[in-house]
Motif scaffolding. Sequence first.
Motif, PDB file in Angstrom:
ATOM      1  N   GLN A 362      -3.335   1.923 -10.290  1.00  0.00           N
ATOM      2  CA  GLN A 362      -2.841   0.944 -11.244  1.00  0.00           C
ATOM      3  C   GLN A 362      -2.086  -0.201 -10.571  1.00  0.00           C
ATOM      4  OE1 GLN A 362      -2.314   4.205 -11.309  1.00  0.00           O
ATOM      5  NE2 GLN A 362      -0.223   4.775 -11.960  1.00  0.00           N
ATOM      6  N   VAL A 363      -1.591   0.047  -9.359  1.00  0.00           N
ATOM      7  CA  VAL A 363      -0.926  -1.024  -8.600  1.00  0.00           C
ATOM      8  C   VAL A 363      -1.954  -1.879  -7.870  1.00  0.00           C
ATOM      9  CG1 VAL A 363       0.655  -1.533  -6.696  1.00  0.00           C
ATOM     10  CG2 VAL A 363       1.208   0.281  -8.329  1.00  0.00           C
ATOM     11  N   THR A 364      -2.894  -1.235  -7.185  1.00  0.00           N
ATOM     12  CA  THR A 364      -3.850  -1.979  -6.347  1.00  0.00           C
ATOM     13  C   THR A 364      -4.856  -2.785  -7.162  1.00  0.00           C
ATOM     14  OG1 THR A 364      -5.381  -0.094  -6.222  1.00  0.00           O
ATOM     15  CG2 THR A 364      -3.662  -0.237  -4.549  1.00  0.00           C
ATOM     16  N   THR A 365      -5.086  -2.419  -8.417  1.00  0.00           N
ATOM     17  CA  THR A 365      -6.037  -3.157  -9.255  1.00  0.00           C
ATOM     18  C   THR A 365      -5.385  -4.297 -10.024  1.00  0.00           C
ATOM     19  OG1 THR A 365      -5.744  -1.467 -10.990  1.00  0.00           O
ATOM     20  CG2 THR A 365      -7.643  -1.231  -9.514  1.00  0.00           C
ATOM     21  N   ASP A 366      -4.098  -4.452  -9.912  1.00  0.00           N
ATOM     22  CA  ASP A 366      -3.398  -5.577 -10.539  1.00  0.00           C
ATOM     23  C   ASP A 366      -3.717  -6.843  -9.749  1.00  0.00           C
ATOM     24  OD1 ASP A 366      -1.582  -7.494 -11.448  1.00  0.00           O
ATOM     25  OD2 ASP A 366      -0.022  -6.005 -11.828  1.00  0.00           O
ATOM     26  N   PRO A 367      -4.240  -7.904 -10.397  1.00  0.00           N
ATOM     27  CA  PRO A 367      -4.566  -9.147  -9.672  1.00  0.00           C
ATOM     28  C   PRO A 367      -3.409  -9.674  -8.837  1.00  0.00           C
ATOM     29  CG  PRO A 367      -5.437  -9.242 -11.900  1.00  0.00           C
ATOM     30  CD  PRO A 367      -4.608  -8.000 -11.825  1.00  0.00           C
ATOM     31  N   ALA A 368      -2.180  -9.427  -9.263  1.00  0.00           N
ATOM     32  CA  ALA A 368      -1.022  -9.921  -8.516  1.00  0.00           C
ATOM     33  C   ALA A 368      -0.893  -9.236  -7.158  1.00  0.00           C
ATOM     34  CB  ALA A 368       0.249  -9.710  -9.332  1.00  0.00           C
ATOM     35  N   TYR A 369      -1.523  -8.062  -7.005  1.00  0.00           N
ATOM     36  CA  TYR A 369      -1.425  -7.311  -5.759  1.00  0.00           C
ATOM     37  C   TYR A 369      -2.328  -7.881  -4.660  1.00  0.00           C
ATOM     38  CZ  TYR A 369      -1.288  -3.208  -2.652  1.00  0.00           C
ATOM     39  OH  TYR A 369      -1.115  -2.375  -1.585  1.00  0.00           O
ATOM     40  N   GLU A 370      -3.264  -8.763  -5.044  1.00  0.00           N
ATOM     41  CA  GLU A 370      -4.227  -9.305  -4.082  1.00  0.00           C
ATOM     42  C   GLU A 370      -3.526  -9.954  -2.888  1.00  0.00           C
ATOM     43  OE1 GLU A 370      -7.962 -10.096  -2.450  1.00  0.00           O
ATOM     44  OE2 GLU A 370      -7.438  -8.832  -4.167  1.00  0.00           O
ATOM     45  N   SER A 371      -2.464 -10.673  -3.128  1.00  0.00           N
ATOM     46  CA  SER A 371      -1.762 -11.366  -2.040  1.00  0.00           C
ATOM     47  C   SER A 371      -1.012 -10.399  -1.126  1.00  0.00           C
ATOM     48  CB  SER A 371      -0.782 -12.387  -2.615  1.00  0.00           C
ATOM     49  OG  SER A 371       0.201 -11.737  -3.414  1.00  0.00           O
ATOM     50  N   MET A 372      -0.850  -9.160  -1.549  1.00  0.00           N
ATOM     51  CA  MET A 372      -0.108  -8.182  -0.761  1.00  0.00           C
ATOM     52  C   MET A 372      -1.041  -7.263   0.043  1.00  0.00           C
ATOM     53  SD  MET A 372       2.598  -7.114  -3.771  1.00  0.00           S
ATOM     54  CE  MET A 372       3.465  -5.958  -2.718  1.00  0.00           C
ATOM     55  N   LYS A 373      -2.351  -7.425  -0.134  1.00  0.00           N
ATOM     56  CA  LYS A 373      -3.298  -6.568   0.564  1.00  0.00           C
ATOM     57  C   LYS A 373      -3.338  -6.885   2.057  1.00  0.00           C
ATOM     58  CE  LYS A 373      -6.299  -5.589  -3.408  1.00  0.00           C
ATOM     59  NZ  LYS A 373      -7.647  -5.717  -3.987  1.00  0.00           N
ATOM     60  N   ILE A 374      -3.831  -5.915   2.837  1.00  0.00           N
ATOM     61  CA  ILE A 374      -3.862  -6.037   4.290  1.00  0.00           C
ATOM     62  C   ILE A 374      -4.850  -7.105   4.727  1.00  0.00           C
ATOM     63  CG2 ILE A 374      -4.298  -4.794   6.450  1.00  0.00           C
ATOM     64  CD1 ILE A 374      -3.706  -2.193   4.923  1.00  0.00           C
ATOM     65  N   ASP A 375      -4.417  -7.984   5.634  1.00  0.00           N
ATOM     66  CA  ASP A 375      -5.291  -8.980   6.256  1.00  0.00           C
ATOM     67  C   ASP A 375      -5.534  -8.547   7.702  1.00  0.00           C
ATOM     68  OD1 ASP A 375      -6.546 -11.772   6.054  1.00  0.00           O
ATOM     69  OD2 ASP A 375      -5.347 -11.935   7.889  1.00  0.00           O
ATOM     70  N   TYR A 376      -6.643  -9.015   8.294  1.00  0.00           N
ATOM     71  CA  TYR A 376      -6.926  -8.564   9.653  1.00  0.00           C
ATOM     72  C   TYR A 376      -5.977  -9.136  10.695  1.00  0.00           C
ATOM     73  CZ  TYR A 376      -9.821 -12.872   9.928  1.00  0.00           C
ATOM     74  OH  TYR A 376     -10.278 -14.166   9.885  1.00  0.00           O
ATOM     75  N   THR A 377      -5.128 -10.061  10.301  1.00  0.00           N
ATOM     76  CA  THR A 377      -4.109 -10.570  11.220  1.00  0.00           C
ATOM     77  C   THR A 377      -2.801  -9.785  11.125  1.00  0.00           C
ATOM     78  OG1 THR A 377      -3.372 -12.185   9.564  1.00  0.00           O
ATOM     79  CG2 THR A 377      -5.080 -12.902  11.125  1.00  0.00           C
ATOM     80  N   ASP A 378      -2.699  -8.873  10.176  1.00  0.00           N
ATOM     81  CA  ASP A 378      -1.463  -8.114   9.983  1.00  0.00           C
ATOM     82  C   ASP A 378      -1.314  -7.038  11.066  1.00  0.00           C
ATOM     83  OD1 ASP A 378      -1.000  -9.617   7.739  1.00  0.00           O
ATOM     84  OD2 ASP A 378      -1.700  -8.087   6.318  1.00  0.00           O
ATOM     85  N   PRO A 379      -0.082  -6.724  11.458  1.00  0.00           N
ATOM     86  CA  PRO A 379       0.142  -5.701  12.491  1.00  0.00           C
ATOM     87  C   PRO A 379      -0.365  -4.321  12.089  1.00  0.00           C
ATOM     88  CG  PRO A 379       2.171  -6.914  12.015  1.00  0.00           C
ATOM     89  CD  PRO A 379       1.168  -7.356  11.011  1.00  0.00           C
ATOM     90  N   GLY A 380      -0.384  -4.005  10.805  1.00  0.00           N
ATOM     91  CA  GLY A 380      -0.803  -2.684  10.358  1.00  0.00           C
ATOM     92  C   GLY A 380      -2.283  -2.558  10.087  1.00  0.00           C
ATOM     93  N   TYR A 381      -3.081  -3.535  10.526  1.00  0.00           N
ATOM     94  CA  TYR A 381      -4.509  -3.522  10.208  1.00  0.00           C
ATOM     95  C   TYR A 381      -5.295  -2.548  11.086  1.00  0.00           C
ATOM     96  CZ  TYR A 381      -9.389  -5.023  10.164  1.00  0.00           C
ATOM     97  OH  TYR A 381     -10.764  -5.038  10.095  1.00  0.00           O
TER      98      TYR A 381
END
Length: 507
Positions: A362-381
């Motif tokens: 229910q958190v990950t499917t919220d459109p507002a969560y899109e900006s918080m998702k992992i990008d390939y430039t992030d240290p945790g990727y």
Amino acid sequence: MSDKEVNLVQGAPAPVDTAAYTTSDIPPRPPGWKYKGLKLPGCKEIWYASPKAQLLMVSFVCFLCPGLYNALGGLGGGGQLNATVQANASTATYAVFAIVGFFSGSFANKLGIKITLSLGGIGYSLYSASFLCYNHTKNEGFVTFAGAFLGLCAGLLWTAQGAIMMAYPREQSKGRYISSFWVIFNLGGVIGALIVLVQNLNNHSGTVTDGTYAAFIVLMFVGAVLALFLVNADDVIREDGSKVIIMKEPTWQSEFYGLWECIHLSPWVVLLFPMFFASNIFYTYQQNGVNAAHFNLRARSLNSLLYWLAQILGALVYGGLLDLPNIRRSIRAKGALVSLFVLTFAIWGGGYAFEKNQPPRQVTTDPAYESMKIDYTDPGYLGPAFLYIFYGFYDACWQTSIYWWMGALSNSGRKTANMAGFYKGIQSAGAAVFWALDGHHVSYRVLYGVTFGICAVSILVAAPVIWLRIKDTTDVEEDLKFSDEILEDVAPTAVLEEKRAAFETGV
């Protein structure tokens, strides 16, 4: 000509090694451009109507059609921000596929192999077009319809592909043929993912561009056209001069009866059904529960690219090991089973370490969560990306092993066709169930647990078949018994005698 005519009919098993032939032993090929040999430096001679050339063409049809479809699916949500639309379409695809898969050989026998594969390509192209349409109209009904139509077409395409791949090669070459197909097929996923990545590097909307879908539509249609250039199975001549023997004009009754006879005469095949069921269920969790849920579009595209590259590596590794000439075939079969069981716990155990720390659906499917998702430039990727790579490797190992085991259980084109039909039908039933669960928003943690459990248990259920039924060489008499039981009502005695002679001589 049909997918099941390569299937349907008895492909000569060719247990005799080509190397054992002298030039005078091999009958000359017929005249004509289809049999004109081409020899490249460092390669064996190949001709258009040879198994290698035909399997190469089938591989490229699958490269352009289901391969690109996999690239689209690998993004999670079919490239859409709202993954539910794709989940519902996939449920329709695999529900239809599950039904068609059992009888697709019968339909394909009437349509012919070229039309069968071309229809498959059209289905994939229409599926991509439905997402392009959805970008502008939000018409979910059309996407669902396209998914259902794809299920019909894919059922025909994959039964054709599976039977050809298992019936054309000789016993000692099946692993290499399967892995070669898997490499080329998954290159479609790689190229498709690369197209998506390049076109969406600066796209932060969560939905792929119109140009991406348009490129897929065109390439998939090219795959449909390419299928029309295949030759009929009875035109194919192997390296040892043997041909695929075709049963002419089988009846619908014999086709449906053949499915029953496959189980009646080989009841042990049902122990493989749980592995068939499990063989596509992990896509739901991996693509939507991992890739779409926790990565942004750019990272999803890169993950998809790495996933299909890992599939190529897995196919090469397992395909090569399964054909090692210095190890008995029965030992190789058992080794594949044990290694697959170990990989299941190692990779999916790593998957649990990732899943337990992720936010709920229910958190990950919220459109507002899109900006918080992992990008390939992030240290945790890096860590999650490696997990996704291993998921792709695991899938190729699973699929390659099953195809090789089925090919090792029989050289009968008819019998392998029925097993391929069961495989794709049950596989699709499993996929339909899991995509439906995803469409009903079952938690990702539950999807993970059920997927892991089914995969592990299904290997144990299949173990008796792999341990007891796969021998160092296929029992010719068992294949003949199966064929005679099925064909005696539809093939004249002369055909059966010709078939039997082909089995016994290998030509």
